[in-house]
Structures are given as C-alpha cells and as structure tokens.
Design a protein around this motif. Sequence first.
Motif, PDB file in Angstrom:
ATOM      1  N   ASP A  92       0.844  -1.190   0.000  1.00 40.13           N
ATOM      2  CA  ASP A  92       0.000   0.000   0.000  1.00 40.13           C
ATOM      3  C   ASP A  92       0.883   1.245   0.000  1.00 40.13           C
ATOM      4  O   ASP A  92       1.717   1.430   0.893  1.00 40.13           O
ATOM      5  CB  ASP A  92      -0.912   0.009   1.230  1.00 40.13           C
ATOM      6  N   GLN A  93       0.700   2.076  -1.026  1.00 43.07           N
ATOM      7  CA  GLN A  93       1.442   3.313  -1.162  1.00 43.07           C
ATOM      8  C   GLN A  93       0.469   4.484  -1.107  1.00 43.07           C
ATOM      9  O   GLN A  93      -0.743   4.299  -1.273  1.00 43.07           O
ATOM     10  CB  GLN A  93       2.203   3.326  -2.501  1.00 43.07           C
ATOM     11  N   PRO A  94       0.958   5.720  -0.908  1.00 43.77           N
ATOM     12  CA  PRO A  94       0.049   6.872  -0.884  1.00 43.77           C
ATOM     13  C   PRO A  94      -0.763   7.017  -2.164  1.00 43.77           C
ATOM     14  O   PRO A  94      -1.920   7.436  -2.130  1.00 43.77           O
ATOM     15  CB  PRO A  94       1.006   8.058  -0.693  1.00 43.77           C
ATOM     16  N   GLY A  95      -0.171   6.616  -3.294  1.00 40.01           N
ATOM     17  CA  GLY A  95      -0.882   6.762  -4.563  1.00 40.01           C
ATOM     18  C   GLY A  95      -1.705   5.557  -4.967  1.00 40.01           C
ATOM     19  O   GLY A  95      -2.399   5.589  -5.996  1.00 40.01           O
ATOM     20  N   GLY A  96      -1.640   4.458  -4.197  1.00 40.72           N
ATOM     21  CA  GLY A  96      -2.371   3.247  -4.557  1.00 40.72           C
ATOM     22  C   GLY A  96      -1.601   2.012  -4.139  1.00 40.72           C
ATOM     23  O   GLY A  96      -0.718   2.064  -3.284  1.00 40.72           O
ATOM     24  N   VAL A  97      -1.914   0.892  -4.779  1.00 40.56           N
ATOM     25  CA  VAL A  97      -1.282  -0.387  -4.427  1.00 40.56           C
ATOM     26  C   VAL A  97      -0.197  -0.689  -5.453  1.00 40.56           C
ATOM     27  O   VAL A  97      -0.463  -0.749  -6.660  1.00 40.56           O
ATOM     28  CB  VAL A  97      -2.315  -1.526  -4.390  1.00 40.56           C
ATOM     29  N   GLY A  98       1.019  -0.892  -4.975  1.00 39.89           N
ATOM     30  CA  GLY A  98       2.142  -1.260  -5.828  1.00 39.89           C
ATOM     31  C   GLY A  98       2.682  -2.618  -5.459  1.00 39.89           C
ATOM     32  O   GLY A  98       2.034  -3.392  -4.741  1.00 39.89           O
ATOM     33  N   THR A  99       3.874  -2.932  -5.933  1.00 38.72           N
ATOM     34  CA  THR A  99       4.496  -4.224  -5.657  1.00 38.72           C
ATOM     35  C   THR A  99       5.947  -4.031  -5.245  1.00 38.72           C
ATOM     36  O   THR A  99       6.590  -3.038  -5.584  1.00 38.72           O
ATOM     37  CB  THR A  99       4.456  -5.145  -6.896  1.00 38.72           C
ATOM     38  N   ALA A 100       6.442  -5.016  -4.489  1.00 36.74           N
ATOM     39  CA  ALA A 100       7.856  -5.072  -4.117  1.00 36.74           C
ATOM     40  C   ALA A 100       8.339  -6.490  -4.365  1.00 36.74           C
ATOM     41  O   ALA A 100       7.632  -7.457  -4.060  1.00 36.74           O
ATOM     42  CB  ALA A 100       8.053  -4.694  -2.657  1.00 36.74           C
ATOM     43  N   PRO A 101       9.548  -6.660  -4.942  1.00 35.42           N
ATOM     44  CA  PRO A 101      10.029  -8.008  -5.276  1.00 35.42           C
ATOM     45  C   PRO A 101      10.424  -8.800  -4.040  1.00 35.42           C
ATOM     46  O   PRO A 101      10.988  -8.267  -3.085  1.00 35.42           O
ATOM     47  CB  PRO A 101      11.242  -7.727  -6.170  1.00 35.42           C
ATOM     48  N   LEU A 102      10.121 -10.110  -4.079  1.00 35.96           N
ATOM     49  CA  LEU A 102      10.548 -11.032  -3.032  1.00 35.96           C
ATOM     50  C   LEU A 102      11.574 -12.036  -3.544  1.00 35.96           C
ATOM     51  O   LEU A 102      12.433 -12.489  -2.786  1.00 35.96           O
ATOM     52  CB  LEU A 102       9.339 -11.780  -2.462  1.00 35.96           C
ATOM     53  N   GLY A 103      11.488 -12.418  -4.813  1.00 33.28           N
ATOM     54  CA  GLY A 103      12.434 -13.383  -5.360  1.00 33.28           C
ATOM     55  C   GLY A 103      12.025 -13.821  -6.751  1.00 33.28           C
ATOM     56  O   GLY A 103      10.921 -13.518  -7.222  1.00 33.28           O
ATOM     57  N   VAL A 104      12.927 -14.520  -7.432  1.00 31.73           N
ATOM     58  CA  VAL A 104      12.649 -15.083  -8.751  1.00 31.73           C
ATOM     59  C   VAL A 104      13.190 -16.498  -8.803  1.00 31.73           C
ATOM     60  O   VAL A 104      14.081 -16.874  -8.032  1.00 31.73           O
ATOM     61  CB  VAL A 104      13.270 -14.250  -9.904  1.00 31.73           C
ATOM     62  N   VAL A 105      12.630 -17.295  -9.707  1.00 29.25           N
ATOM     63  CA  VAL A 105      13.148 -18.626  -9.978  1.00 29.25           C
ATOM     64  C   VAL A 105      13.094 -18.846 -11.481  1.00 29.25           C
ATOM     65  O   VAL A 105      12.150 -18.391 -12.152  1.00 29.25           O
ATOM     66  CB  VAL A 105      12.347 -19.719  -9.236  1.00 29.25           C
ATOM     67  N   ASP A 106      14.122 -19.485 -12.020  1.00 32.13           N
ATOM     68  CA  ASP A 106      14.165 -19.824 -13.435  1.00 32.13           C
ATOM     69  C   ASP A 106      14.008 -21.331 -13.574  1.00 32.13           C
ATOM     70  O   ASP A 106      14.860 -22.105 -13.114  1.00 32.13           O
ATOM     71  CB  ASP A 106      15.494 -19.376 -14.065  1.00 32.13           C
ATOM     72  N   LEU A 107      12.929 -21.742 -14.209  1.00 31.23           N
ATOM     73  CA  LEU A 107      12.687 -23.162 -14.438  1.00 31.23           C
ATOM     74  C   LEU A 107      13.458 -23.621 -15.675  1.00 31.23           C
ATOM     75  O   LEU A 107      13.871 -22.810 -16.504  1.00 31.23           O
ATOM     76  CB  LEU A 107      11.197 -23.412 -14.586  1.00 31.23           C
ATOM     77  N   PRO A 108      13.645 -24.923 -15.837  1.00 28.43           N
ATOM     78  CA  PRO A 108      14.469 -25.404 -16.956  1.00 28.43           C
ATOM     79  C   PRO A 108      13.807 -25.173 -18.311  1.00 28.43           C
ATOM     80  O   PRO A 108      12.581 -25.114 -18.429  1.00 28.43           O
ATOM     81  CB  PRO A 108      14.600 -26.909 -16.673  1.00 28.43           C
ATOM     82  N   SER A 109      14.659 -25.064 -19.321  1.00 30.45           N
ATOM     83  CA  SER A 109      14.187 -25.082 -20.703  1.00 30.45           C
ATOM     84  C   SER A 109      14.686 -26.329 -21.429  1.00 30.45           C
ATOM     85  O   SER A 109      14.289 -26.593 -22.560  1.00 30.45           O
ATOM     86  CB  SER A 109      14.659 -23.835 -21.457  1.00 30.45           C
ATOM     87  N   SER A 110      15.555 -27.103 -20.780  1.00 26.62           N
ATOM     88  CA  SER A 110      15.986 -28.391 -21.312  1.00 26.62           C
ATOM     89  C   SER A 110      16.004 -29.395 -20.163  1.00 26.62           C
ATOM     90  O   SER A 110      16.157 -29.022 -18.991  1.00 26.62           O
ATOM     91  CB  SER A 110      17.363 -28.295 -21.967  1.00 26.62           C
ATOM     92  N   PHE A 111      15.860 -30.682 -20.521  1.00 22.45           N
ATOM     93  CA  PHE A 111      15.642 -31.718 -19.524  1.00 22.45           C
ATOM     94  C   PHE A 111      16.451 -32.967 -19.878  1.00 22.45           C
ATOM     95  O   PHE A 111      16.544 -33.342 -21.054  1.00 22.45           O
ATOM     96  CB  PHE A 111      14.153 -32.074 -19.449  1.00 22.45           C
ATOM     97  N   ARG A 112      17.016 -33.599 -18.853  1.00 21.62           N
ATOM     98  CA  ARG A 112      17.731 -34.857 -19.035  1.00 21.62           C
ATOM     99  C   ARG A 112      16.718 -35.990 -18.914  1.00 21.62           C
ATOM    100  O   ARG A 112      16.090 -36.174 -17.877  1.00 21.62           O
ATOM    101  CB  ARG A 112      18.820 -35.014 -17.986  1.00 21.62           C
ATOM    102  N   LEU A 113      16.536 -36.735 -19.999  1.00 20.97           N
ATOM    103  CA  LEU A 113      15.568 -37.827 -20.016  1.00 20.97           C
ATOM    104  C   LEU A 113      16.156 -39.078 -19.352  1.00 20.97           C
ATOM    105  O   LEU A 113      17.380 -39.190 -19.201  1.00 20.97           O
ATOM    106  CB  LEU A 113      15.168 -38.139 -21.453  1.00 20.97           C
ATOM    107  N   PRO A 114      15.308 -40.029 -18.958  1.00 17.17           N
ATOM    108  CA  PRO A 114      15.809 -41.252 -18.318  1.00 17.17           C
ATOM    109  C   PRO A 114      16.804 -42.027 -19.170  1.00 17.17           C
ATOM    110  O   PRO A 114      17.617 -42.789 -18.630  1.00 17.17           O
ATOM    111  CB  PRO A 114      14.525 -42.070 -18.088  1.00 17.17           C
ATOM    112  N   ASN A 115      16.766 -41.858 -20.494  1.00 13.28           N
ATOM    113  CA  ASN A 115      17.725 -42.560 -21.360  1.00 13.28           C
ATOM    114  C   ASN A 115      19.026 -41.789 -21.530  1.00 13.28           C
ATOM    115  O   ASN A 115      19.877 -42.163 -22.348  1.00 13.28           O
ATOM    116  CB  ASN A 115      17.102 -42.851 -22.722  1.00 13.28           C
TER     117      ASN A 115
END
Length: 378
Positions: A176-199
């Motif tokens: 909550d800010q004087p001008g309205g509702v804003g955001t503040a960062p807590l964290g980020v995560v990067d999920l994979p774009s490539s994967f190791r298959l069982p084979n």
Amino acid sequence: MAVAALSLLTAVPASAAAGDPAPVVQTEAFAEPADADDPAIWVHPHDPARSVVLGTLKEGGLAAFDLDARTLQRVPAGPGGRFNNVDVVGDLAVVSDRGRDVIRVFRIDPRGSAAGAGVLRDVTDPAAARVFPESEVDEQRTAYGLAAGRDPVTGIRWVAVTRRHETRVALLRLVDQPGGVGTAPLGVVDLPSSFRLPNGVSWSPCEEPGERPQLEGSVLDGRVLYTAQEDVGIWRIPLTPAGFGRPELVDRVRSYGVPSRWDDVTEECVPSGVDPGFGGRWLEADAEGLALAHGTLFASSQGDSRFVVYGRHTRDLRIVAGRGTDSVEHSDGSAISTAYLGRRFPHGLLVVHDGERHPAAGDLATTGFAFVRLEDVR
C-alpha cells in the motif's frame, strides 16, 4: 486440504465421470482484440448470491459478471495495456498487464455488484514498478501468468507472476502506497528449458525461434505454487517470504521427450524422431489453466479440450454443450470457489475460459467464459 500431500505422478487413474458436465450459463461472446482469457471469482462477504466473476479480455481490459453471467462492467486496458491473467486476494483484483509489464490492482466494491453499478475501481499505484525490468516492453517478454493470495504464516499479500516466452517466475508483495497499491520483489526462480531424459538424452520442447518454454496457468495453495509450463507439464514450487524453494515437476504433458523441430515453411513444430515414452498420461499440450478445490487440482489439457482432475483418483472430463449453452474448447484459464453462491450454485462454482464459442461472429472467432456447478465436476 493441501494438494501438497498428493503425489500427482502416482495417482491412481479412474475412468471419466459417467456424465460430463455442461455449463449452467455463459457470458456474452467476445472477439479480437477483446479476447476472453482468464477468470477469477470474488465472493461477496455478506450476500453470496451477489458474488462477482472477473475475466480478462486482453486489449479489451477487465470485465465483471454477475452469477447469471451478465456483464456488470468493463474496465478498459488503456493505451498500451493488455490484460492477461487475473486473481483475487481479499477485496482486490490483481491483473498482469503484459502490455506494460506491471501489476494492475482494482478494488472490488461490495456495494456495486448490483446490475448497472460500478464494481471495480482502479487503485494501482501510478509509480508501480515493472515486474521484469530486465526486458524491453516492446518485445512482450513481460508479465504473463499470475496467481495471488496471502502467506498463511505472515499474512502478507503476494503475487506469483510468470514471464511470456521465458521460464522465469517472480514472487512479489503487494504494498500500500500513498498513490495506490504497488508491488515489491521477493524473489525469482528460473525453471528449466531443457531436460535430461531417463535414457540420458537431453531434450528441449520445440518452440518458435528465440522463445523458451513459457509458463502461464498458476494457482497458490498456501505456501505452494502450482504453475503449468505449457509444453512441459505442471510444477510444484514451495514459497517463503524470501522467495522460492526447489521446484518439482509433478506431471508431464504427453509429448514430453518427443524430438521435434521448428519448420520455417509451416511455422509449426514437427516431429523429428520416435516418441521415447517418457511423457505423462493426462495432459495434451498446452498445459494451461489451474484451479484448486479441497485438495483437488483442476488443470486444462488445452490440446484436446479436456480437463484433468488430480486428486485421490485422477480422472478427466469434458465440458459439453447443454440446454442453451456451448461446449468448452481450448480452455486457457479457470477459477473455483467452494463457497455457497446462492440457489444456482449452492455447492460452489467452476468458471472456465472457452476458447472457441459457437457460433462465431461472422469471420471473427469468439471466446467467453462458462459457469459450471462445482458438484457437477466433483
């Protein structure tokens, strides 16, 4: 009621319900550039029958509907705006504006949910920070999927936001800010774009050149985020006020591990090898909208217009045409409320995006939202 207790990959399959549900009512049909996309449900604190369904309309902004699916209000996205996903926390509707890469916030007025009255009031902080400041807005690699809620331990209002054409997810706190509702960062995560298959083979899902396997459909369950990576499957990610824990892929799309390549002529991905058999059973890519009800995770299998219900016994269903209502195809988003919502929805409500409304409006494809009794699904 936590879905965290479920092991989705080892859930016992059961046959689909004997009678697939049909919508009770549907919203008006929408056409480009005001495409329907993602719904949310706000429960009226004193009169549940006056609860409101919200739906994003991309360049058309945000719409509010009553429980008869009548349009109460449409809020424009404004110059450069493109509203992608919406969720509700308390009396706030939280929207990912992928056109500007910001979180837009609207106050929901319980006195305005009668027909003809204004339900939504924009309370976004004019100085709201970008969600993904590392990207250029013109590239549209901006705020995309969204889930909002409260940390059950600290009570802070937080929002998980995915990034279009990327694998990054951001966790933000509403401030909550004087001008309205804003955001503040807590964290980020990067999920994979490539994967190791069982084979032992490394595999990446085929995407248009320059794009990565993005995520969109998301839902919060206490301190757990479920988010769907469209061409990969469904992830479960623990949350803390400091950010993200270790992601776990809990179900895979059927095409997981299938070799494919981008064809410049058809501008589509085409198979380039044999299916090694590492995909899941239930989801036909894209894996899309996610919703939760009493420990059951509800997911859109967009590629074959089915919905998968993950619980003690995993099953699938279709939403079929009923008396005066259309079937649902290629659904993007969904929302569930288990509350009593009046005589029409005494045991709760499921709202889903319908990506293919019939009939079309001339040459324009139309979209909308369908309202289904929760007991017909459960």
